[in-house]
Scaffold this active site. Structure first.
Site, PDB file in Angstrom:
ATOM      1  N   LYS A   1       0.828  -1.209   0.000  1.00  0.00           N
ATOM      2  CA  LYS A   1       0.000   0.000   0.000  1.00  0.00           C
ATOM      3  C   LYS A   1       0.861   1.258   0.000  1.00  0.00           C
ATOM      4  O   LYS A   1       0.684   2.160  -0.824  1.00  0.00           O
ATOM      5  CB  LYS A   1      -0.913   0.006   1.234  1.00  0.00           C
ATOM      6  CG  LYS A   1      -1.684   1.322   1.425  1.00  0.00           C
ATOM      7  CD  LYS A   1      -2.520   1.312   2.674  1.00  0.00           C
ATOM      8  CE  LYS A   1      -1.755   1.744   3.894  1.00  0.00           C
ATOM      9  NZ  LYS A   1      -1.870   3.194   4.177  1.00  0.00           N
ATOM     10  N   ASN A   2       1.810   1.331   0.937  1.00  0.00           N
ATOM     11  CA  ASN A   2       2.602   2.550   1.075  1.00  0.00           C
ATOM     12  C   ASN A   2       3.487   2.789  -0.144  1.00  0.00           C
ATOM     13  O   ASN A   2       3.765   3.938  -0.495  1.00  0.00           O
ATOM     14  CB  ASN A   2       3.442   2.499   2.351  1.00  0.00           C
ATOM     15  CG  ASN A   2       2.584   2.623   3.606  1.00  0.00           C
ATOM     16  OD1 ASN A   2       1.446   3.074   3.535  1.00  0.00           O
ATOM     17  ND2 ASN A   2       3.111   2.206   4.743  1.00  0.00           N
TER      18      ASN A   2
ATOM     19  N   CYS B   1      -4.824   8.695   9.757  1.00  0.00           N
ATOM     20  CA  CYS B   1      -5.057   8.038  11.040  1.00  0.00           C
ATOM     21  C   CYS B   1      -4.754   8.959  12.217  1.00  0.00           C
ATOM     22  O   CYS B   1      -3.851   9.781  12.152  1.00  0.00           O
ATOM     23  CB  CYS B   1      -4.173   6.787  11.160  1.00  0.00           C
ATOM     24  SG  CYS B   1      -4.812   5.353  10.299  1.00  0.00           S
TER      25      CYS B   1
ATOM     26  N   ARG C   1       1.867  14.204  12.886  1.00  0.00           N
ATOM     27  CA  ARG C   1       2.700  13.739  11.775  1.00  0.00           C
ATOM     28  C   ARG C   1       2.843  14.927  10.821  1.00  0.00           C
ATOM     29  O   ARG C   1       2.247  14.966   9.758  1.00  0.00           O
ATOM     30  CB  ARG C   1       2.042  12.535  11.084  1.00  0.00           C
ATOM     31  CG  ARG C   1       1.785  11.387  12.054  1.00  0.00           C
ATOM     32  CD  ARG C   1       0.849  10.355  11.485  1.00  0.00           C
ATOM     33  NE  ARG C   1       1.480   9.470  10.545  1.00  0.00           N
ATOM     34  CZ  ARG C   1       0.846   8.512   9.870  1.00  0.00           C
ATOM     35  NH1 ARG C   1      -0.448   8.347  10.031  1.00  0.00           N
ATOM     36  NH2 ARG C   1       1.477   7.730   9.022  1.00  0.00           N
TER      37      ARG C   1
ATOM     38  N   ASP D   1       4.569  -0.036  12.165  1.00  0.00           N
ATOM     39  CA  ASP D   1       3.309  -0.557  11.629  1.00  0.00           C
ATOM     40  C   ASP D   1       3.082  -2.034  11.962  1.00  0.00           C
ATOM     41  O   ASP D   1       2.044  -2.594  11.593  1.00  0.00           O
ATOM     42  CB  ASP D   1       3.262  -0.370  10.109  1.00  0.00           C
ATOM     43  CG  ASP D   1       2.855   1.048   9.714  1.00  0.00           C
ATOM     44  OD1 ASP D   1       2.451   1.809  10.615  1.00  0.00           O
ATOM     45  OD2 ASP D   1       2.948   1.390   8.529  1.00  0.00           O
TER      46      ASP D   1
ATOM     47  N   ARG E   1      -8.508   0.284   4.473  1.00  0.00           N
ATOM     48  CA  ARG E   1      -7.493   1.186   3.942  1.00  0.00           C
ATOM     49  C   ARG E   1      -6.174   0.469   3.689  1.00  0.00           C
ATOM     50  O   ARG E   1      -5.362   0.943   2.892  1.00  0.00           O
ATOM     51  CB  ARG E   1      -7.249   2.355   4.905  1.00  0.00           C
ATOM     52  CG  ARG E   1      -8.430   3.326   5.029  1.00  0.00           C
ATOM     53  CD  ARG E   1      -8.076   4.517   5.904  1.00  0.00           C
ATOM     54  NE  ARG E   1      -6.784   5.028   5.525  1.00  0.00           N
ATOM     55  CZ  ARG E   1      -5.763   5.191   6.369  1.00  0.00           C
ATOM     56  NH1 ARG E   1      -5.889   4.873   7.643  1.00  0.00           N
ATOM     57  NH2 ARG E   1      -4.612   5.666   5.941  1.00  0.00           N
TER      58      ARG E   1
END
Length: 422
Positions: free
Chosen positions: A22-23, A118, A123, A308, A400
């Protein structure tokens, strides 16, 4: 609102295919803005965040077509007709800020809303902005939007990140490939997603050296051309599914898994007594009889233990033999899953950025609530080991970052189902 129902106590056996990251994909997609020729991504994950980035790119004038059931993304940015990334889209996902560097580099101007995402602590995007300023951009923050301009183009520079930042490294890397002259990024992030982006940009004609180290050198070029690039396997999904048999017992082969993507995590997992075997098809994880041993974990930028995977590792430690200490060094406020695990009978003491987990013999099923993406899957994993039934609500977070969780886990024997609208 959907929820996920897990009935624990079943050992797992079989294979789980690991999707594209995903990232990585969310970083690769904005790279299409750097060229007027097509960029095609293969091995793309099918996730709501990918749909959000598709929507954002389309709002800027890019064309994004999903092929092969969404696993191929064919993109073209030959006609960028809007240089404003609107709040209504950007607020849904922090990765949206990654359109800033490419638009500024190619078009000389961009207006991008400050992002959402999130709720796992501050951040900030200040490192993104400082890096772009070092390349000669003029920036102004007005009404929640970044107004960026580089009238005569970006210029190469030496920029040292005061803190390691994956997103900022990605944004400045993309901006610098079209800058005039040489750019050197020091204290750069080293994650596999950075390496994947550099490899994609190189396929498009960029001149980049040093990705995967803390110093990346970019020689700017006048233009990039089209390319086809496979998205790297998702190391967080890989680590998550490696934990499934560790928690529930049994043996699962993660197809497409590569040890170099999860080496620090795998080292900690092996220290608990779980067997990890590299196979021709991926990584095979086996837990035989008895409880796993407790281990201490400290999150760190790659190649350290990933933040994560902290929530998922905590789920394993809840039934480990002994006491484990988990230190969160990347994001504050990232132990929101701890109270939910405690509802299932876990013994956890949180103090600041440290969680002390005393393993218990058994967890018990309970209604729990997901607070963010990784917390949601940690509760599902805990449910695999719990007596009785666990219902995880607010699973829109899950969509997500994980495709087909129910299908993948039920395919290896888990008793799990998605319940709609309750």
């Amino acid at each position: 609102m959907d929820s996920i129902l897990v009935r624990g106590g079943t050992e797992l056996a079989g294979e789980i295919p690991i999707a594209g990251a995903k990232n990585a994909c969310l970083t690769l997609m904005p790279a299409t803005l750097l060229s007027d020729e097509p960029l095609t991504l293969t091995n793309a994950p099918r996730l709501s965040d990918i749909r959000t980035m598709t929507q954002l790119l389309a709002s800027l004038g890019a064309e994004v077509t999903q092929l092969q059931d969404g696993q191929v993304l064919a993109m073209s940015s030959h006609d960028i007709n809007n240089l404003t990334a609107d709040y209504d889209i950007v607020r849904k996902m922090r990765a949206s800020i990654l359109v800033l560097g490419p638009m500024l580099a190619r078009c000389g101007r961009a207006v991008v809303s400050l992002p959402g995402g999130c709720a796992i602590g501050a951040r900030p995007v200040d490192l993104h902005l400082k890096g772009l300023e070092a390349l000669g951009a003029t920036l102004d923050l007005k009404d929640g939007y970044v107004h960026a301009e580089a009238k005569s183009g970006l210029k190469g520079a030496v920029f040292e990140f005061p803190l390691v930042s994956v997103g900022a490294t990605e944004n400045i890397l993309m901006a610098s490939v079209l800058a005039k002259g040489t750019t050197v990024l020091k204290n750069a992030a080293r994650e596999p997603e950075i390496v994947d982006l550099a490899q994609c940009l190189r396929r498009m004609g960029a001149q980049i050296e040093g990705e995967g180290t803390s110093e990346i050198t970019i020689q700017g070029v006048d233009r990039l051309h089209g390319a086809t690039h496979p998205v790297v396997p998702d190391r967080i999904e890989l680590g998550t599914y490696m934990l499934a048999p560790a928690i529930a017992g049994g043996s699962v082969e993660c197809l497409g898994g590569r040890m170099e993507l999860v080496s620090s995590f795998a080292e900690k997992l092996a220290a608990t007594g779980v067997e990890i075997e590299e196979t021709a098809k991926g990584l095979k994880v086996t837990r035989k009889n008895g409880r796993v041993r407790s281990v201490d974990v400290e999150t760190a930028p790659f190649p350290g233990f990933p933040t994560d995977l902290q929530a998922q590792m905590m789920a394993l430690m809840c039934t480990a033999d002994g006491v484990s200490v988990l230190e969160e060094r990347i994001f504050e406020n990232r132990f929101m899953h701890a109270p939910e695990l405690m509802r299932m009978g876990a013994s956890i003491d949180v103090s600041g950025g440290t969680a002390t987990v005393t393993g218990v013999e058994k967890l018990k099923g309970a209604p729990v609530m997901a607070t963010d993406l990784r917390a949601s899957v940690s509760l599902i994993l805990a449910g695999l080991a719990a007596e009785g039934e666990t219902r995880v609500s607010r699973v829109y977070h899950l969509d997500r970052g994980y495709e087909h969780v129910v299908r993948k886990l039920s395919g290896v024997g888990a008793s799990i189902e998605r319940v709609h609208g309750e």
